[in-house]
Design a protein around this motif. Structure first.
Motif, PDB file in Angstrom:
ATOM      1  N   GLN A 130       0.828  -1.211   0.000  1.00  0.00           N
ATOM      2  CA  GLN A 130       0.000   0.000   0.000  1.00  0.00           C
ATOM      3  C   GLN A 130       0.862   1.261   0.000  1.00  0.00           C
ATOM      4  O   GLN A 130       1.862   1.343   0.706  1.00  0.00           O
ATOM      5  CB  GLN A 130      -0.884   0.063   1.248  1.00  0.00           C
ATOM      6  CG  GLN A 130      -1.924  -0.996   1.326  1.00  0.00           C
ATOM      7  CD  GLN A 130      -2.752  -0.869   2.592  1.00  0.00           C
ATOM      8  OE1 GLN A 130      -2.285  -0.391   3.617  1.00  0.00           O
ATOM      9  NE2 GLN A 130      -3.998  -1.300   2.513  1.00  0.00           N
ATOM     10  N   ILE A 185     -10.206  -2.517  -4.737  1.00  0.00           N
ATOM     11  CA  ILE A 185     -10.630  -2.062  -3.401  1.00  0.00           C
ATOM     12  C   ILE A 185      -9.464  -2.275  -2.451  1.00  0.00           C
ATOM     13  O   ILE A 185      -8.812  -3.325  -2.453  1.00  0.00           O
ATOM     14  CB  ILE A 185     -11.868  -2.849  -2.913  1.00  0.00           C
ATOM     15  CG1 ILE A 185     -13.053  -2.577  -3.844  1.00  0.00           C
ATOM     16  CG2 ILE A 185     -12.220  -2.473  -1.487  1.00  0.00           C
ATOM     17  CD1 ILE A 185     -14.313  -3.320  -3.487  1.00  0.00           C
ATOM     18  N   ASN A 186      -9.204  -1.262  -1.614  1.00  0.00           N
ATOM     19  CA  ASN A 186      -8.151  -1.367  -0.606  1.00  0.00           C
ATOM     20  C   ASN A 186      -8.608  -2.256   0.539  1.00  0.00           C
ATOM     21  O   ASN A 186      -9.800  -2.579   0.649  1.00  0.00           O
ATOM     22  CB  ASN A 186      -7.788   0.030  -0.074  1.00  0.00           C
ATOM     23  CG  ASN A 186      -7.168   0.889  -1.151  1.00  0.00           C
ATOM     24  OD1 ASN A 186      -6.268   0.469  -1.859  1.00  0.00           O
ATOM     25  ND2 ASN A 186      -7.669   2.115  -1.283  1.00  0.00           N
ATOM     26  N   ASP A 197     -12.087  11.371  -1.263  1.00  0.00           N
ATOM     27  CA  ASP A 197     -11.770  10.835   0.069  1.00  0.00           C
ATOM     28  C   ASP A 197     -10.683   9.751   0.032  1.00  0.00           C
ATOM     29  O   ASP A 197     -10.342   9.185   1.061  1.00  0.00           O
ATOM     30  CB  ASP A 197     -13.030  10.282   0.735  1.00  0.00           C
ATOM     31  CG  ASP A 197     -13.687   9.178  -0.086  1.00  0.00           C
ATOM     32  OD1 ASP A 197     -13.364   9.056  -1.286  1.00  0.00           O
ATOM     33  OD2 ASP A 197     -14.530   8.451   0.471  1.00  0.00           O
ATOM     34  N   ALA A 198     -10.135   9.468  -1.115  1.00  0.00           N
ATOM     35  CA  ALA A 198      -9.119   8.409  -1.249  1.00  0.00           C
ATOM     36  C   ALA A 198      -7.784   8.870  -0.668  1.00  0.00           C
ATOM     37  O   ALA A 198      -7.357  10.000  -0.891  1.00  0.00           O
ATOM     38  CB  ALA A 198      -8.953   8.020  -2.703  1.00  0.00           C
ATOM     39  N   ARG A 199      -7.136   7.985   0.080  1.00  0.00           N
ATOM     40  CA  ARG A 199      -5.821   8.259   0.649  1.00  0.00           C
ATOM     41  C   ARG A 199      -4.843   7.117   0.376  1.00  0.00           C
ATOM     42  O   ARG A 199      -3.663   7.229   0.653  1.00  0.00           O
ATOM     43  CB  ARG A 199      -5.889   8.464   2.177  1.00  0.00           C
ATOM     44  CG  ARG A 199      -6.906   9.449   2.681  1.00  0.00           C
ATOM     45  CD  ARG A 199      -6.838  10.835   2.151  1.00  0.00           C
ATOM     46  NE  ARG A 199      -5.665  11.573   2.525  1.00  0.00           N
ATOM     47  CZ  ARG A 199      -5.251  12.649   1.867  1.00  0.00           C
ATOM     48  NH1 ARG A 199      -5.911  13.075   0.823  1.00  0.00           N
ATOM     49  NH2 ARG A 199      -4.196  13.297   2.228  1.00  0.00           N
ATOM     50  N   GLU A 221      -4.491  15.365   5.580  1.00  0.00           N
ATOM     51  CA  GLU A 221      -5.766  15.535   4.885  1.00  0.00           C
ATOM     52  C   GLU A 221      -5.656  16.391   3.629  1.00  0.00           C
ATOM     53  O   GLU A 221      -6.641  16.882   3.112  1.00  0.00           O
ATOM     54  CB  GLU A 221      -6.791  16.153   5.840  1.00  0.00           C
ATOM     55  CG  GLU A 221      -7.111  15.272   7.025  1.00  0.00           C
ATOM     56  CD  GLU A 221      -7.669  13.915   6.630  1.00  0.00           C
ATOM     57  OE1 GLU A 221      -8.517  13.851   5.725  1.00  0.00           O
ATOM     58  OE2 GLU A 221      -7.235  12.914   7.209  1.00  0.00           O
ATOM     59  N   ASP A 244      -9.132  -1.608   3.563  1.00  0.00           N
ATOM     60  CA  ASP A 244     -10.134  -0.969   4.429  1.00  0.00           C
ATOM     61  C   ASP A 244     -11.469  -0.754   3.716  1.00  0.00           C
ATOM     62  O   ASP A 244     -12.377  -0.136   4.264  1.00  0.00           O
ATOM     63  CB  ASP A 244      -9.603   0.357   4.974  1.00  0.00           C
ATOM     64  CG  ASP A 244      -9.338   1.398   3.898  1.00  0.00           C
ATOM     65  OD1 ASP A 244      -9.515   1.089   2.702  1.00  0.00           O
ATOM     66  OD2 ASP A 244      -8.940   2.517   4.263  1.00  0.00           O
ATOM     67  N   GLY A 245     -11.608  -1.243   2.484  1.00  0.00           N
ATOM     68  CA  GLY A 245     -12.844  -1.124   1.730  1.00  0.00           C
ATOM     69  C   GLY A 245     -12.975   0.166   0.935  1.00  0.00           C
ATOM     70  O   GLY A 245     -13.981   0.381   0.264  1.00  0.00           O
ATOM     71  N   SER A 246     -11.976   1.024   0.995  1.00  0.00           N
ATOM     72  CA  SER A 246     -12.035   2.306   0.277  1.00  0.00           C
ATOM     73  C   SER A 246     -11.613   2.139  -1.179  1.00  0.00           C
ATOM     74  O   SER A 246     -10.914   1.200  -1.540  1.00  0.00           O
ATOM     75  CB  SER A 246     -11.135   3.339   0.964  1.00  0.00           C
ATOM     76  OG  SER A 246      -9.781   2.948   0.865  1.00  0.00           O
ATOM     77  N   ALA A 247     -12.031   3.104  -1.990  1.00  0.00           N
ATOM     78  CA  ALA A 247     -11.630   3.127  -3.399  1.00  0.00           C
ATOM     79  C   ALA A 247     -10.172   3.576  -3.487  1.00  0.00           C
ATOM     80  O   ALA A 247      -9.719   4.396  -2.692  1.00  0.00           O
ATOM     81  CB  ALA A 247     -12.516   4.085  -4.174  1.00  0.00           C
TER      82      ALA A 247
END
Length: 182
Positions: free
Chosen positions: A71, A131-132, A116-118, A77, A134-137
């Protein structure tokens, strides 16, 4: 009658000559300093974008080398100077590499897409996972800007990440057949 006394020559510069040189230097600095300041701030944009591109390439290469998902994560932010990132092995959370926030780019600001992607996760084949963990895009694009510069003076850059794992830095202000175009 002949004057046989030695003649003394005065060496050096007069006060008027010194004042003229100082006035010329002040005029040159006054005209060049704003351009130099803009150049420094644009260099911070380039430094941040190149650091992001290099970090993404490192994460992708590490995933292929270790044959496991890795990752790349943006820290902060996206505020001014928040350009730090980390590379971690997804399964073990082992820190592979990190770049502290603001290093060489204290005035740069990042904008991620999706908003919101990090995180972006590279598979063992170097491709981006849909999908990461943590479920995020995943991150697909990072825009680098310097909000203290006007739009006309700013040389914004963009780092794109394709689903195939290709990382590219481009200039969103260029278009057409220019190789720097996004």
């Amino acid at each position: 009658m002949l004057n046989l006394a030695p003649r003394h020559r005065h060496a050096g510069v007069s006060m008027v000559e010194v004042m003229v040189v100082v006035a010329i230097l002040i005029a040159l600095l006054a005209t060049g300093l704003p351009s130099f300041t803009d150049w420094v701030q644009n260099t911070q944009i380039r430094t941040a974008a190149e650091g992001l591109a290099a970090g993404l390439q490192s994460a992708r290469a590490e995933a292929v080398r270790r044959n496991t998902p890795v990752q790349f994560m943006l820290l902060g932010e996206g505020g001014v100077g928040e350009t730090g990132w980390e590379i971690r092995v997804r399964n073990t959370n082992e820190l592979v590499q990190a770049m502290p926030a603001g290093e060489g780019s204290a005035k740069a600001q990042l904008s991620a897409q999706p908003a919101d992607a990090r995180i972006v996760t590279f598979s063992s084949l170097g491709r981006v996972l849909a999908i990461n963990a943590d479920g995020s895009a995943p991150l697909t694009r990072i825009d680098v800007d310097n909000p203290s510069l006007t739009a006309a003076k700013s040389r914004d850059l963009r780092v794109t990440i394709s689903s195939g794992g290709s990382i590219r830095m481009c200039d969103p202000a260029t278009s057409g057949t220019d190789t720097r175009a996004c």
